[in-house]
Write a protein that holds these residues in place. Structure first.
Motif, short mmCIF file in Angstrom:
data_model
loop_
_atom_site.label_atom_id
_atom_site.label_comp_id
_atom_site.label_asym_id
_atom_site.label_seq_id
_atom_site.Cartn_x
_atom_site.Cartn_y
_atom_site.Cartn_z
N TYR A 91 -41.37 8.79 12.15
CA TYR A 91 -40.85 8.72 10.78
C TYR A 91 -40.64 7.28 10.31
CZ TYR A 91 -39.91 13.76 10.68
OH TYR A 91 -40.02 15.14 10.68
N GLU A 92 -40.78 6.32 11.22
CA GLU A 92 -40.59 4.91 10.90
C GLU A 92 -39.25 4.67 10.19
OE1 GLU A 92 -44.04 3.72 8.66
OE2 GLU A 92 -45.29 3.66 10.46
N PRO A 93 -38.15 5.13 10.80
CA PRO A 93 -36.85 5.01 10.13
C PRO A 93 -36.26 3.60 10.19
CG PRO A 93 -36.53 5.92 12.31
CD PRO A 93 -38.03 5.76 12.13
N ASP A 94 -35.49 3.27 9.18
CA ASP A 94 -34.67 2.06 9.21
C ASP A 94 -33.31 2.37 9.83
OD1 ASP A 94 -36.56 0.48 7.66
OD2 ASP A 94 -35.94 1.71 5.96
N LEU A 95 -32.90 3.64 9.70
CA LEU A 95 -31.60 4.07 10.22
C LEU A 95 -31.70 5.48 10.77
CD1 LEU A 95 -28.49 3.35 10.37
CD2 LEU A 95 -28.27 4.66 8.23
N VAL A 103 -27.04 16.14 22.17
CA VAL A 103 -27.94 15.82 23.28
C VAL A 103 -27.75 14.34 23.60
CG1 VAL A 103 -30.35 15.63 24.00
CG2 VAL A 103 -29.64 17.57 22.61
N VAL A 104 -27.77 14.01 24.88
CA VAL A 104 -27.63 12.61 25.29
C VAL A 104 -28.84 11.82 24.78
CG1 VAL A 104 -27.51 11.03 27.25
CG2 VAL A 104 -26.27 13.21 27.31
N ILE A 105 -28.57 10.74 24.08
CA ILE A 105 -29.64 9.91 23.54
C ILE A 105 -30.24 9.05 24.65
CG2 ILE A 105 -30.20 8.09 21.86
CD1 ILE A 105 -29.43 10.76 20.60
N PRO A 106 -31.57 9.03 24.76
CA PRO A 106 -32.22 8.23 25.81
C PRO A 106 -31.87 6.74 25.68
CG PRO A 106 -33.82 9.68 24.73
CD PRO A 106 -32.56 9.76 23.93
N PRO A 107 -31.63 6.07 26.80
CA PRO A 107 -31.31 4.64 26.77
C PRO A 107 -32.37 3.81 26.03
CG PRO A 107 -30.98 5.53 28.98
CD PRO A 107 -31.62 6.61 28.18
N GLU A 108 -33.63 4.21 26.18
CA GLU A 108 -34.71 3.48 25.51
C GLU A 108 -34.55 3.54 24.00
OE1 GLU A 108 -35.95 5.11 29.43
OE2 GLU A 108 -35.18 6.03 27.59
N MET A 109 -34.08 4.66 23.52
CA MET A 109 -33.91 4.84 22.07
C MET A 109 -32.70 4.03 21.59
SD MET A 109 -33.76 8.42 20.04
CE MET A 109 -33.01 8.55 18.42
N TYR A 113 -33.13 1.07 18.80
CA TYR A 113 -32.47 1.21 17.50
C TYR A 113 -31.05 0.61 17.51
CZ TYR A 113 -36.37 4.00 15.95
OH TYR A 113 -37.65 4.41 15.58
N GLU A 114 -30.87 -0.45 18.27
CA GLU A 114 -29.58 -1.12 18.31
C GLU A 114 -29.14 -1.55 16.91
OE1 GLU A 114 -27.35 -4.90 20.50
OE2 GLU A 114 -29.55 -4.73 20.55
N ASN A 115 -27.92 -1.18 16.56
CA ASN A 115 -27.35 -1.46 15.24
C ASN A 115 -28.16 -0.82 14.10
OD1 ASN A 115 -25.31 -2.90 16.48
ND2 ASN A 115 -26.31 -4.88 16.19
N ARG A 116 -28.96 0.18 14.45
CA ARG A 116 -29.71 0.95 13.45
C ARG A 116 -29.55 2.45 13.69
NH1 ARG A 116 -35.46 0.19 12.75
NH2 ARG A 116 -35.70 -0.33 14.95
N MET A 117 -28.56 2.81 14.51
CA MET A 117 -28.26 4.22 14.77
C MET A 117 -26.76 4.41 14.66
SD MET A 117 -29.02 6.60 18.16
CE MET A 117 -30.38 5.52 18.55
N ILE A 118 -26.34 5.39 13.84
CA ILE A 118 -24.91 5.63 13.65
C ILE A 118 -24.56 7.07 14.01
CG2 ILE A 118 -24.72 3.86 11.87
CD1 ILE A 118 -24.58 6.07 9.75
N ASN A 119 -23.29 7.28 14.31
CA ASN A 119 -22.79 8.60 14.70
C ASN A 119 -21.49 8.88 13.95
OD1 ASN A 119 -22.60 11.00 16.46
ND2 ASN A 119 -20.85 9.94 17.35
N ILE A 120 -21.27 10.16 13.63
CA ILE A 120 -20.00 10.58 13.05
C ILE A 120 -19.22 11.32 14.14
CG2 ILE A 120 -21.10 12.66 12.08
CD1 ILE A 120 -18.19 10.91 10.35
#
Length: 219
Positions: A91-95, A103-109, A113-120
Motif C-alpha cells: 500500500y506504500e503507506p506513510d503511516l 497480533v504481535v507486530i514483526p520486529p522487521e516491520m 516503520y519507526e516513528n511511522r506506526m501508531i497505536n491506540i
C-alpha cells in the motif's frame, strides 16, 4: 492555475489501518477524513488478521481496499510475518495505524516503520499497559484497582509493548456502578474516537516530532 505562495505543498498522508475486530476506531478515522476533522489524509488500505472482522465490512462499504492476512493460513509465524509486511508495503503507506490489531507486530516491520506506526491503547500509559493488557482486560483491571480516572493513549510503536513515544492522551472519569463494558464504551466515545483522529491529523500536517523518545507537538 494555483499561484505559488512559497509554502511547501504536502501530499495527502497515505494511511493503512490494521484491525482485528469491529473497527470502531477505524470508523472514527473514516468519519474524520469525511468530515474534515482529519485533513490531508487518505486511507489507502485496511488489513485484518480475522476474515470475519466487521472492520473489513466497514472498509468495503466505504470503498477502501482491504486484505486479510491470518497467521492461521501459514505454516510458520515467520511466513506470516513476511506476508504481513509485504501486504503493508504494497500500500506504500506513510503511516500505519494499529486500531485494535491483536497480533504481535514483526520486529522487521517495527524497524522499517519507526516513528511511522501508531497505536491506540485504552488506558493512560504507563497505567494498565504492557503484556496482557488489551480489550476488556484493561477496564477490568482499572475497576479492580479502584482508580477514579482512566482514559486512552495514542503512541508510536517501538519494540516494546505500549512503550513507544506518547503522542496524545485523554482522561475519562470512572463512575459509580461502572462495569468493564460500560467503561470501555465511555473510554471509546470520550477518548479513543477523539484522540486517534487528532493524532493522525497532526502527523498528516507535519506537527509531530520525536526527540529523545518524547514527542513534540508543533504549533
Amino acid at each position: 492555475m494555483l499561484e505559488s505562495t512559497g509554502a511547501a505543498v504536502r501530499e495527502p498522508l497515505r494511511v493503512v489501518v490494521m484491525v482485528s475486530g469491529g473497527g470502531t476506531n477505524l470508523q472514527a478515522i473514516i468519519d474524520g477524513v469525511k468530515d474534515g476533522t482529519i485533513t490531508n489524509t487518505q486511507i489507502v488500505g485496511v488489513i485484518s488478521n480475522n476474515k470475519n472482522a466487521y472492520a473489513l465490512k466497514r472498509a468495503e462499504e466505504n470503498g477502501i481496499s482491504s486484505r486479510c492476512v491470518s497467521p492461521k493460513d501459514f505454516e510458520t509465524r515467520g511466513d506470516f510475518n513476511v506476508k504481513l509486511l509485504e501486504t503493508v508495503d504494497g500500500y506504500e503507506p506513510d503511516l500505519v495505524v494499529l486500531a485494535g490489531f491483536l497480533v504481535v507486530i514483526p520486529p522487521e516491520m517495527i524497524e522499517k516503520y519507526e516513528n511511522r506506526m501508531i497505536n491506540i491503547h485504552p488506558s493512560l500509559i504507563p497505567s494498565f499497559c504492557g503484556k496482557g493488557y488489551y480489550g476488556l482486560k484493561v477496564h477490568e483491571a482499572a475497576l479492580e484497582r479502584g482508580v477514579k480516572v482512566v482514559g486512552a493513549t495514542v503512541h508510536f510503536v517501538d519494540e516494546g509493548t505500549d512503550t513507544g513515544p506518547i503522542i496524545l492522551q485523554k482522561a475519562v472519569e470512572v463512575q459509580q456502578g461502572d462495569t468493564p463494558e460500560i467503561l470501555q464504551r465511555r473510554v471509546m466515545e470520550q477518548a479513543e474516537w477523539k484522540i486517534l483522529p487528532r493524532a493522525i491529523d497532526l502527523i498528516a500536517n507535519g506537527k509531530v516530532r520525536v526527540d529523545d523518545h518524547k514527542t513534540m507537538i508543533m504549533p
